[in-house]
Design an enzyme around this catalytic site. Sequence first.
Site, PDB file in Angstrom:
ATOM      1  N   LEU D  98      -3.585  -8.022   7.722  1.00 54.40           N
ATOM      2  CA  LEU D  98      -4.477  -7.066   8.385  1.00 54.40           C
ATOM      3  C   LEU D  98      -5.550  -6.556   7.432  1.00 54.40           C
ATOM      4  O   LEU D  98      -5.387  -6.623   6.219  1.00 54.40           O
ATOM      5  CB  LEU D  98      -3.630  -5.912   8.928  1.00 54.40           C
ATOM      6  N   PRO D  99      -6.652  -6.043   7.993  1.00 57.88           N
ATOM      7  CA  PRO D  99      -7.790  -5.717   7.115  1.00 57.88           C
ATOM      8  C   PRO D  99      -7.621  -4.497   6.213  1.00 57.88           C
ATOM      9  O   PRO D  99      -8.189  -4.468   5.147  1.00 57.88           O
ATOM     10  CB  PRO D  99      -8.965  -5.517   8.074  1.00 57.88           C
ATOM     11  N   ASN D 103      -4.767  -0.100   9.613  1.00 58.23           N
ATOM     12  CA  ASN D 103      -4.273  -1.134  10.526  1.00 58.23           C
ATOM     13  C   ASN D 103      -2.801  -1.417  10.278  1.00 58.23           C
ATOM     14  O   ASN D 103      -2.030  -1.628  11.217  1.00 58.23           O
ATOM     15  CB  ASN D 103      -5.058  -2.441  10.338  1.00 58.23           C
ATOM     16  N   THR D 129      -4.090  -6.679   1.867  1.00 56.51           N
ATOM     17  CA  THR D 129      -4.344  -5.977   0.609  1.00 56.51           C
ATOM     18  C   THR D 129      -4.584  -4.513   0.951  1.00 56.51           C
ATOM     19  O   THR D 129      -5.579  -4.166   1.587  1.00 56.51           O
ATOM     20  CB  THR D 129      -5.563  -6.554  -0.120  1.00 56.51           C
ATOM     21  N   LYS D 204      -2.118  -7.546  -7.457  1.00 56.04           N
ATOM     22  CA  LYS D 204      -3.382  -7.997  -6.875  1.00 56.04           C
ATOM     23  C   LYS D 204      -4.535  -7.077  -7.289  1.00 56.04           C
ATOM     24  O   LYS D 204      -5.626  -7.542  -7.635  1.00 56.04           O
ATOM     25  CB  LYS D 204      -3.276  -8.030  -5.351  1.00 56.04           C
ATOM     26  N   LYS D 279     -13.913  -2.537  -1.884  1.00 60.22           N
ATOM     27  CA  LYS D 279     -12.693  -1.960  -1.309  1.00 60.22           C
ATOM     28  C   LYS D 279     -11.511  -2.103  -2.292  1.00 60.22           C
ATOM     29  O   LYS D 279     -10.799  -1.136  -2.571  1.00 60.22           O
ATOM     30  CB  LYS D 279     -12.361  -2.666   0.015  1.00 60.22           C
TER      31      LYS D 279
END
Lengths: 330, 330, 330, 330
Positions: D98-99, D103, D129, D204, D279
Amino acid sequence: MSMAALFRGYRNFYKRSNKHVELSLVSYRSMASKTPVGFIGLGNMGTPMARNLLKHGYPVIATDVFPESFKDLQDSGAQILDCPAEVADKADRIITMLPSSPNVIEVYTGPNGILKKVKKGTLLIDSSTIDPAVSREMAIAAEKMGAVFMDAPVSGGVGAASLAKLTFMVGGVEEEFNAAQELLTSMGANAVYCGQVGSGQAAKICNNMLLAIGMIGTAETMNLGIRLGLDPKLLAKILNMSSGRCWSSDKYNPVPGVMEGVPSANNYQGGFGTKLMAKDLGFAQDTATSTQTPIPLGSLAHQIYRAMCACGYSNKDFSSVFQFLREEGV
Amino acid sequence: MSMAALFRGYRNFYKRSNKHVELSLVSYRSMASKTPVGFIGLGNMGTPMARNLLKHGYPVIATDVFPESFKDLQDSGAQILDCPAEVADKADRIITMLPSSPNVIEVYTGPNGILKKVKKGTLLIDSSTIDPAVSREMAIAAEKMGAVFMDAPVSGGVGAASLAKLTFMVGGVEEEFNAAQELLTSMGANAVYCGQVGSGQAAKICNNMLLAIGMIGTAETMNLGIRLGLDPKLLAKILNMSSGRCWSSDKYNPVPGVMEGVPSANNYQGGFGTKLMAKDLGFAQDTATSTQTPIPLGSLAHQIYRAMCACGYSNKDFSSVFQFLREEGV
Amino acid sequence: MSMAALFRGYRNFYKRSNKHVELSLVSYRSMASKTPVGFIGLGNMGTPMARNLLKHGYPVIATDVFPESFKDLQDSGAQILDCPAEVADKADRIITMLPSSPNVIEVYTGPNGILKKVKKGTLLIDSSTIDPAVSREMAIAAEKMGAVFMDAPVSGGVGAASLAKLTFMVGGVEEEFNAAQELLTSMGANAVYCGQVGSGQAAKICNNMLLAIGMIGTAETMNLGIRLGLDPKLLAKILNMSSGRCWSSDKYNPVPGVMEGVPSANNYQGGFGTKLMAKDLGFAQDTATSTQTPIPLGSLAHQIYRAMCACGYSNKDFSSVFQFLREEGV
Amino acid sequence: MSMAALFRGYRNFYKRSNKHVELSLVSYRSMASKTPVGFIGLGNMGTPMARNLLKHGYPVIATDVFPESFKDLQDSGAQILDCPAEVADKADRIITMLPSSPNVIEVYTGPNGILKKVKKGTLLIDSSTIDPAVSREMAIAAEKMGAVFMDAPVSGGVGAASLAKLTFMVGGVEEEFNAAQELLTSMGANAVYCGQVGSGQAAKICNNMLLAIGMIGTAETMNLGIRLGLDPKLLAKILNMSSGRCWSSDKYNPVPGVMEGVPSANNYQGGFGTKLMAKDLGFAQDTATSTQTPIPLGSLAHQIYRAMCACGYSNKDFSSVFQFLREEGV
């Protein structure tokens, strides 16, 4: 429910619909103003603030998690209770002055927190410097209990707190600002209404970010000028009559020997600690990230104060960045 | 050799050894003050500066590489000559106002430069903003010819130049400062003695570095506050009564709508161009590198103004950094 | 004039016009290659470099300002002379390895400098890391004397110098690259032709700027990962198999315990000193300023290494930035 | 409750106490592995990932808020359901892609979220992420329902997703890693176990922060080298054989003309958008602030990508920072 709280309830009911009633309630509040005020958080800032309330004739009902911190205030005439909930049971105006967001959450919403026993119509003023999102959460939680929450962080340190010269930046429902202002001006010189809940925190974060930038910038500039052969007092004078002027250059110069009565004249003791500045810059960074606002210098200022903490400057005044940048290597 | 130059020669000879003679020479200079003044560099700044000399009754002998630039001044009564060497032949006090270091080197030491025909004792005042190392080189070259070189860069833009409200930061031999000051105060409100040759440039570089930091910091802070829901005028007011205050927040606010009469109220036209600020910050960077001085914010400010030039802001006022940081993306 | 120099003279005369002669001269040079080589600057880098020339059968004629520095090389069979001018009198290929720009200027153009007695056609190779502008000045001065100057700074430290594993980045006239390469590959593993004079310095500056950025970035990233609970070895492994990979993460990790045989495994002793990195970043900063190139991260890296020097890290390896950022405060 | 979930329940019960049973359960899971897999989030990344599961013989039960996004996958044989809760009712292994954090919160804990109908023992793998704190919250919420949550964000973009060459960085209970790995290696080349829940996100974030630093550093360095007269291909070659080497210089060079098959060869189309990098850097900034970790370069990289978004680069590949820094001004 106390009379004041009762009237507060009416007042909220009538607000917007009846300007006349509004005014008469305000004059009621003014009359009622010497009812007890709750105060939670008796640290270096809270104690002198509470003492100034006493000086202005307000009975103070206070508490703190550390018993040793309320001795002084007790001697000055304040009543000490066991926990925030008990304070909320006795007072319908409460001021909180706490070190960080988790403390605020605990004091308001914890098992012995204010909201456990808060009365309808109580005015809750939080002068802590915290995450504006937490202020908004507290406001919502307070509203559910019929109380009103305002954020009112301060500008000015321990000295200004003692002398009742603080500036309060106030966020919350505008109709409550007068009520808050009455108390706040007993503890400070100014109370500025900034907008909805969280706006006080936002204004404080903005001010402190620009303050940090100005301070580091002043330290760099003074250091560069000295290395270029300029006399520091002369350089400060030139900056202060020119466009380089800022509060850090003309009121709080970070170079020892340029000014008296500032931390740089006292080995960077006292004042506003590097660690606290790093904390405030963390809020600036967080809010900038979440609003996708670029703050290149603010962000670097944060990193510099964070690196200074790593290098042992945590408890020195934030003007010690001059020393940090200048210190001679091995 | 003119009388003034003759006396200057004596004066230099006697200085340090005979305080009494010194004083009488100073009074001589004052008497002689309406002898012609040379002026080289008739750009946006130079032309109004020279005009103010005329207004104060000084005959002006001027030159510039661009013939179109001296028409105005000629109409005001100045005498125009072909090259700096000819000006040096006629005047024993010369002011230069040029865009960059190479121009200064050319005007002083080039084939038709001042030093080709400079008279002993001539007072040379360079108001350009250049590398302080070049100022020192020019001083050495001038001294070899028996002349005196002072650096006197200005604070204040075209408006201040027209109104004779510039501030001059002056470096050079202290004994010559009075002589310089007499001329400079015809063109500005203040002349501050900063120390040996190059100190004027050093002071200017320092001021402009702190100015750039304050401006970017103000732009970031205002932008962040607006994104957090604060009214820009209110935020400016709060900053200006608090420790965030700086010249860029209270005299030259970069946010359109906060102030009148500043470039932000006029689409960032006029004022002090981003490209010029980037140039001045380049000097700060160079001198900091050569003196091994850390300037983290000054250096980042330089990079930001440099990146703005890359993005098309070169000719906008330096307060347009607010627009640069704020501009909405695709 | 020696034979080699004589032929160099011819060669320069013929170059561009006669490809055939060119080739035969190259083969002459190859034949003549064991004529003496001059070496000036016998420090930590220069001594092992000169020793590698001896190992390859070149007679070495050397000098240094500090007599104690040439004892070792003398024992290995080098001839020691009094000054650069005398070396230039005896050798028609000279290598210089000096700490900074002023030393290079002195050794080439000083009163006892190389250019006082340099023979026509002499090949001068400067392996110092200096301002590229100084390299260009030296090349012009050398050309006036009929000599050829090339800049050939090295990548790799004392260890690589001992093992003849240096990489040379070479700037200068392309036709001379083969001649230079012959000598350089006796002292290193690679010689890369980069372009006109100064290009070797430019390439080195670029490499070291990116190296500094990568190192600080790796230190920040490893520190952040550790604070987030990741095992440092695991994190290094993940980065090195992903897009975060860089030389500082996979060959020279700054976190103690992640790798063996690197300065971080040895309390940041040895390696490439913070002070030297700060110096190289100063060149990057200077050239970026003069070419109006924005280098935001390079510039901040410079400031960080400069601040580290101010905090006592000058002589520690540049990977100690991990310790600087991590160190616990008071 | 499905058989797999039943066995998962046993397995959790026995884990730590009985190594033998553990092993036999693992072999059970392996046997059972072609039971349906749920997949939620069918965007540019999710669709090819789900398709790779189908290719490996897993029945896929999927959903997405946008009906148009599941057409393709439906044609490939996946079953489409109405909401996450329904998927959870049918599958005991579910992958989410998911973005953003909100979400994920919605898909797991919303009114039609997974946790409304999740079966005991279900394995939930989130490849989005997001903020590691949200991962930890989801893990706690899942645990309350008897399910297991792991975070497994990916390295590699749309291309790697199509070719099943993603790298998964996995956080969660170590005993579940094998079960997760089985699915993940159908969609990627590697799955690396990073530690407790949130560690995948941490790894990450760390990787992408160092990636951003390396990319901006490479862009600055290449730009500086070009301005100093170096050929870009040659400079890239030198960096890549030296200590300046990094993934951005040797695999994804940001300078047009240096490499083929990368976004810089295609006007910065495709690849990893500047907005997405901004982001991810926001997460780095947030976690660094909350753990009081100084990240000066990471923080400046964040600011640069944020400023690029403000200047219209949001949808260009993040290597377009080269263009941003280079673009010629007016």
